[in-house]
Design an enzyme around this catalytic site. Structure first.
Site, PDB file in Angstrom:
ATOM      1  N   HIS A 198      52.975  42.810  42.770  1.00 21.19           N
ATOM      2  CA  HIS A 198      51.958  42.375  43.723  1.00 21.19           C
ATOM      3  C   HIS A 198      52.552  41.348  44.685  1.00 21.19           C
ATOM      4  O   HIS A 198      52.453  40.142  44.469  1.00 21.19           O
ATOM      5  CB  HIS A 198      50.760  41.797  42.973  1.00 21.19           C
ATOM      6  CG  HIS A 198      49.564  41.674  43.856  1.00 21.19           C
ATOM      7  ND1 HIS A 198      48.695  42.723  44.087  1.00 21.19           N
ATOM      8  CD2 HIS A 198      49.100  40.655  44.608  1.00 21.19           C
ATOM      9  CE1 HIS A 198      47.758  42.347  44.920  1.00 21.19           C
ATOM     10  NE2 HIS A 198      47.978  41.092  45.253  1.00 21.19           N
ATOM     11  N   ASP A 229      53.265  35.187  10.342  1.00 17.77           N
ATOM     12  CA  ASP A 229      52.803  34.066  11.183  1.00 17.77           C
ATOM     13  C   ASP A 229      52.867  34.380  12.678  1.00 17.77           C
ATOM     14  O   ASP A 229      52.582  33.520  13.512  1.00 17.77           O
ATOM     15  CB  ASP A 229      53.627  32.813  10.881  1.00 17.77           C
ATOM     16  CG  ASP A 229      55.119  33.019  11.129  1.00 17.77           C
ATOM     17  OD1 ASP A 229      55.496  34.040  11.741  1.00 17.77           O
ATOM     18  OD2 ASP A 229      55.915  32.157  10.728  1.00 17.77           O
ATOM     19  N   ARG A 271      36.479  38.130  45.847  1.00 15.72           N
ATOM     20  CA  ARG A 271      36.432  37.967  44.394  1.00 15.72           C
ATOM     21  C   ARG A 271      35.833  36.606  44.076  1.00 15.72           C
ATOM     22  O   ARG A 271      36.270  35.585  44.588  1.00 15.72           O
ATOM     23  CB  ARG A 271      37.839  38.088  43.806  1.00 15.72           C
ATOM     24  CG  ARG A 271      37.844  38.064  42.274  1.00 15.72           C
ATOM     25  CD  ARG A 271      39.238  38.195  41.702  1.00 15.72           C
ATOM     26  NE  ARG A 271      39.769  39.548  41.745  1.00 15.72           N
ATOM     27  CZ  ARG A 271      39.440  40.522  40.886  1.00 15.72           C
ATOM     28  NH1 ARG A 271      38.553  40.294  39.947  1.00 15.72           N
ATOM     29  NH2 ARG A 271      39.976  41.712  40.990  1.00 15.72           N
ATOM     30  N   LYS A 299      37.501  42.798  50.465  1.00 20.42           N
ATOM     31  CA  LYS A 299      37.051  42.419  49.121  1.00 20.42           C
ATOM     32  C   LYS A 299      36.911  40.908  49.018  1.00 20.42           C
ATOM     33  O   LYS A 299      37.717  40.169  49.575  1.00 20.42           O
ATOM     34  CB  LYS A 299      38.081  42.906  48.087  1.00 20.42           C
ATOM     35  CG  LYS A 299      37.766  42.502  46.657  1.00 20.42           C
ATOM     36  CD  LYS A 299      38.699  43.194  45.663  1.00 20.42           C
ATOM     37  CE  LYS A 299      39.983  42.448  45.447  1.00 20.42           C
ATOM     38  NZ  LYS A 299      40.850  43.070  44.438  1.00 20.42           N
ATOM     39  N   ASP A 330      45.188  51.939  44.645  1.00 13.92           N
ATOM     40  CA  ASP A 330      45.510  50.519  44.511  1.00 13.92           C
ATOM     41  C   ASP A 330      46.770  50.375  43.663  1.00 13.92           C
ATOM     42  O   ASP A 330      47.206  51.337  43.017  1.00 13.92           O
ATOM     43  CB  ASP A 330      44.336  49.769  43.867  1.00 13.92           C
ATOM     44  CG  ASP A 330      44.268  48.298  44.290  1.00 13.92           C
ATOM     45  OD1 ASP A 330      45.158  47.833  45.026  1.00 13.92           O
ATOM     46  OD2 ASP A 330      43.313  47.610  43.875  1.00 13.92           O
ATOM     47  N   ARG A 337      50.145  38.309  40.571  1.00 14.95           N
ATOM     48  CA  ARG A 337      48.941  38.101  41.391  1.00 14.95           C
ATOM     49  C   ARG A 337      48.583  36.630  41.568  1.00 14.95           C
ATOM     50  O   ARG A 337      47.935  36.263  42.517  1.00 14.95           O
ATOM     51  CB  ARG A 337      47.756  38.878  40.786  1.00 14.95           C
ATOM     52  CG  ARG A 337      47.856  40.370  41.041  1.00 14.95           C
ATOM     53  CD  ARG A 337      46.826  41.145  40.274  1.00 14.95           C
ATOM     54  NE  ARG A 337      47.124  41.133  38.846  1.00 14.95           N
ATOM     55  CZ  ARG A 337      46.326  41.662  37.913  1.00 14.95           C
ATOM     56  NH1 ARG A 337      45.198  42.219  38.257  1.00 14.95           N
ATOM     57  NH2 ARG A 337      46.677  41.633  36.645  1.00 14.95           N
ATOM     58  N   GLN A 338      49.018  35.785  40.633  1.00 15.24           N
ATOM     59  CA  GLN A 338      48.768  34.337  40.789  1.00 15.24           C
ATOM     60  C   GLN A 338      49.889  33.799  41.673  1.00 15.24           C
ATOM     61  O   GLN A 338      50.883  33.250  41.197  1.00 15.24           O
ATOM     62  CB  GLN A 338      48.745  33.665  39.417  1.00 15.24           C
ATOM     63  CG  GLN A 338      48.412  32.172  39.446  1.00 15.24           C
ATOM     64  CD  GLN A 338      46.972  31.867  39.817  1.00 15.24           C
ATOM     65  OE1 GLN A 338      46.080  32.644  39.536  1.00 15.24           O
ATOM     66  NE2 GLN A 338      46.751  30.740  40.480  1.00 15.24           N
TER      67      GLN A 338
HETATM   68  C1  R5P Z   1      44.548  42.588  43.587  1.00  9.41           C
HETATM   69  O1  R5P Z   1      44.246  42.375  44.743  1.00  9.41           O
HETATM   70  C2  R5P Z   1      44.996  43.924  43.113  1.00  9.41           C
HETATM   71  O2  R5P Z   1      45.524  44.672  44.146  1.00  9.41           O
HETATM   72  C3  R5P Z   1      43.893  44.693  42.422  1.00  9.41           C
HETATM   73  O3  R5P Z   1      42.943  45.114  43.366  1.00  9.41           O
HETATM   74  C4  R5P Z   1      43.205  43.862  41.381  1.00  9.41           C
HETATM   75  O4  R5P Z   1      44.131  43.143  40.626  1.00  9.41           O
HETATM   76  C5  R5P Z   1      42.381  44.730  40.459  1.00  9.41           C
HETATM   77  O5  R5P Z   1      41.818  43.927  39.478  1.00  9.41           O
HETATM   78  P1  R5P Z   1      40.480  44.368  38.752  1.00  9.41           P
HETATM   79  O6  R5P Z   1      40.680  45.755  38.247  1.00  9.41           O
HETATM   80  O7  R5P Z   1      40.348  43.366  37.637  1.00  9.41           O
HETATM   81  O8  R5P Z   1      39.375  44.254  39.744  1.00  9.41           O
END
Ligand code: R5P
Length: 293
Positions: free
Chosen positions: A127, A37, A194, A192, A218, A94-95
């Site tokens: 992060h 389960d 998003r 960047k 990164d 990241r959140q």
């Molecule tokens: C966020 O700013 C992190 O530093 C990465 O750039 C990010 O999490 C990468 O995510 P993905 O590969 O989904 O673009």
């Protein structure tokens, strides 16, 4: 703190062996059984020494968080008086704000949860964008946030001596800056935007990339879209080559194949997350930090 024992799970055994050897401590396994389960049964050594380090990275985080919620108190019941969590990849960082009203700030809640279960935590390149230190979100435990940037930079400097280290977004300045300064490499960051999980726009910096050997650096590659868009922009602007160096290689689905398909030459990562691209060992970094705790 030198632990008396390192506990680890089978899927991180290679890193566990390297870390146990670097620390000079014995290694023991946490055995897992998954019931039909979906529930988990975990088995630890029947008796534990006073100081225990537990290795658990949080790639594929949700199952592993449950493992930690069970393993940490079980370790204490079995004798551990001091419990250190070695978490090479700390998920949910990241959140770090409510980007729209009502969004849970996962960073705060997951960090508080983990911090309440262990006495100390060591991690790599969490992060930390909107907070300066993990102490802000896990005040109940001693924490050390390490960076693999220098180790990544050393790897790159040997293979691409004239590299331009390029962060795909402004948050990456901390990593390209540290690696660049440590190894005498030029560095810059893109901007960047998003718009969704896989909808990312990357704008190149003023620093020219034409004719240069660019290494994108990164903290984490997840869908890979950030790196893919940055690589496409660099190659479109005439970069001589584009390589990638990341700390945490999550590369979900076909992200790595897509990254290679867009013209990226080499993809290198640390072994903080076990992955086919993992070439830069983090055990020495972790061992030094654990001893200094
Ligand atoms: C966020 O700013 C992190 O530093 C990465 O750039 C990010 O999490 C990468 O995510 P993905 O590969 O989904 O673009």
């Amino acid at each position: 703190m030198t632990p008396d024992l390192l506990l680890a799970f089978d899927d991180e055994w290679t890193l566990a062996q390297a870390l146990a050897a670097a620390l000079g401590v014995p290694l023991a396994r946490v055995e897992r059984h998954r019931f039909p389960d979906g529930e988990l049964k975990l088995k630890l050594p029947a008796e534990l020494p006073p100081r225990v380090a537990l290795l658990r990275g949080l790639h594929h985080p949700n199952d592993k968080l449950v493992e930690l919620l069970i393993t940490a108190p079980a370790a204490r019941e079995l004798g551990a008086r001091e419990l250190l969590l070695v978490c090479p990849y700390l998920a949910y960082m990241r959140q770090d704000m409510a980007f729209t009203p009502g969004e849970a700030v996962s960073q705060r809640h997951i960090a508080a949860l983990l911090g309440s279960r262990v006495d100390a935590l060591v991690t790599i390149d969490p992060h930390l964008h909107r907070i300066a230190s993990l102490d802000e979100v896990m005040p109940a435990c001693r924490s050390r946030a390490l960076t693999a940037a220098r180790a990544l930079g050393a790897w790159v400097a040997l293979r691409v001596p004239q590299a331009l280290l390029l962060g795909p977004d402004e948050e990456a300045l901390q990593w390209v800056g540290e690696a660049g300064r440590a190894h005498g490499l030029a560095h810059a960051v893109c901007r960047k935007q998003r718009f969704g999980d896989r909808d990312v726009r990357v704008m190149l910096p003023a620093e020219p990339v034409a004719g240069r050997a660019v290494v994108l650096m990164d903290d984490v590659a997840s869908t890979g879209r950030t790196l893919i868009e940055a690589a496409i922009a660099c190659l479109g602007a005439g970069a001589a080559s584009v390589d990638v160096a990341v700390t945490h290689a999550l590369f979900v689905g076909d992200a790595l194949a897509q990254l290679r398909a867009c013209g990226v030459r080499h993809v290198w990562s640390s072994d903080a997350v076990p992955h086919s691209t993992s070439v830069i060992p983090v055990a020495p970094l972790l061992a030094e930090a654990i001893r200094d705790l």
